[in-house]
Design an enzyme around this catalytic site. Structure first.
Site, short mmCIF file in Angstrom:
data_model
loop_
_atom_site.label_atom_id
_atom_site.label_comp_id
_atom_site.label_asym_id
_atom_site.label_seq_id
_atom_site.Cartn_x
_atom_site.Cartn_y
_atom_site.Cartn_z
N ALA A 82 0.85 -1.21 0.00
CA ALA A 82 0.00 0.00 0.00
C ALA A 82 0.88 1.25 0.00
O ALA A 82 0.61 2.22 -0.71
CB ALA A 82 -0.92 0.00 1.22
N GLY A 83 1.95 1.21 0.80
CA GLY A 83 2.87 2.35 0.85
C GLY A 83 3.57 2.57 -0.49
O GLY A 83 3.80 3.71 -0.91
N ASP A 84 3.91 1.49 -1.15
CA ASP A 84 4.57 1.60 -2.47
C ASP A 84 3.60 2.19 -3.49
O ASP A 84 3.97 3.04 -4.31
CB ASP A 84 5.05 0.22 -2.95
CG ASP A 84 6.01 -0.41 -1.95
OD1 ASP A 84 6.77 0.34 -1.32
OD2 ASP A 84 5.98 -1.64 -1.80
O1 RIB Z 1 6.33 -2.97 0.55
C1 RIB Z 1 6.01 -4.31 0.30
C2 RIB Z 1 7.25 -5.07 -0.06
O2 RIB Z 1 8.09 -5.15 1.07
C3 RIB Z 1 7.03 -6.50 -0.48
O3 RIB Z 1 6.76 -6.63 -1.85
C4 RIB Z 1 8.30 -7.18 -0.02
O4 RIB Z 1 9.10 -7.64 -1.08
C5 RIB Z 1 9.03 -6.15 0.83
O5 RIB Z 1 10.05 -5.58 0.16
#
Ligand code: RIB
Length: 310
Positions: A250-252
């Site tokens: 979600a943060g990404d």
């Molecule tokens: O932010 C989620 C991610 O954190 C996952 O995809 C995992 O690989 C870790 O890096």
């Protein structure tokens, strides 16, 4: 113009279970799946699916996971010429547990991500004239993050740092290199040295980050919303209410939505709304990259929720 993501690329090995296990406990789970992830790669995929020309710079191992990860980045439209295949180490792996409320626990084995170094910063530097924004996280060694931020600031890019996973010992020189920092509550707490668990403490945290030299500080409060401080003002954006299935990435997704809006020259206030929308969509599906929306879905969500899309 393009965006560069300099960061980690992992394969995610995911177990779903009724709840997260406690220390020493063996728990019967529901399901298992494997999916591409890694905070850097997730942010790159989030951008590319939203229609942004995106370069990924990082490392994978010379193993089948590495091939799979590069292929899946390409399938989402990310340019991978600067993903180095490191013969000496395996690809990064994340072991993830997700419970029925969508909460997760993640252990990351960095593998090739832990070998990212000055050579990769050199590859990144060649791309700088093509880009307006650089996205960074903390799943690669901090000296490489600092060097990339320095080179990018010098070249006039907007530097966005997601300080995830949480770190205590962040060098002082990094803060003034960052245009926008986007910790969640846990990460913000580690950085500022006091608990961050809601709007009031997040407001104090953004002040501390700005005193250290960050230009704009954003604390992601998950389902509660987002606190943002710019040099001129601070504001709160509530989260979009959605049914949460899995909070992984979600943060990404937030950073992908935020950077997309900035690349499309929208003001920061609207970019934060776009970040919140991308994050909200990501929690409605299982997995990291499988949960990241394409532009059609994203625009439809903005329209449905009454947000002007451009
Ligand atoms: O932010 C989620 C991610 O954190 C996952 O995809 C995992 O690989 C870790 O890096």
């Amino acid at each position: 113009m393009s965006i560069i993501v300099f960061g980690s690329i992992n394969i995610d090995l995911v177990a779903t279970a009724p709840r997260l296990p406690v220390a020493g406990e063996t728990l019967l789970g529901h399901d298992f799946f494997k999916a591409p992830g890694g905070k850097g790669a997730n942010q790159a995929v989030a951008l590319a699916r939203l229609g942004i020309s995106t370069y990924m710079v990082g490392r994978v191992g010379a193993d089948s996971f590495g091939t799979e990860l590069v292929n899946s980045l390409q399938a989402s439209g990310v340019q991978t010429n600067n993903v180095f295949v490191d013969e000496t180490v395996s690809s990064g792996v994340a072991i993830i547990s997700v419970d029925v409320r969508g909460e997760n626990q993640i252990i990351v084995i960095p593998g090739a991500n832990g070998r990212v170094n000055q050579e990769d910063v050199g590859r990144l530097s060649c791309l700088l004239p093509k880009a307006t924004v650089l996205l960074l996280q903390f799943e690669i060694p901090i000296p490489a993050v600092v060097a990339a931020a320095k080179a990018s600031q010098k070249a006039g890019l907007t530097v966005i740092l997601d300080p995830a996973p949480a770190q205590k010992d962040v060098p002082d020189e990094l803060y003034p290199l960052v245009d926008i920092m986007t910790p969640n509550e846990v990460e913000a707490g580690q950085l500022v040295g006091f608990p961050v668990d809601g709007e009031e403490s997040a407001k104090k945290a953004v002040e501390v980050l700005q005193q250290r030299g960050v230009k704009n500080a954003i604390v992601k409060l998950g389902a509660k919303g987002v606190v943002c401080a710019t040099p001129q003002q601070s504001f709160f954006i509530p989260a979009f209410p959605v049914h949460t299935v899995d909070t992984t990435a979600a943060g990404d997704a937030f950073n992908g939505g935020l950077a997309t809006a900035l690349c499309e020259e929208l003001p920061l206030h609207q970019a934060v709304v776009w970040g919140a929308a991308a994050g909200a969509l990501a929690v409605t599906k299982l997995g990291a990259q499988p949960s990241l929306p394409n532009r059609e879905t994203f625009d439809a969500f903005l329209k449905e929720r009454g947000v002007v899309s451009r």
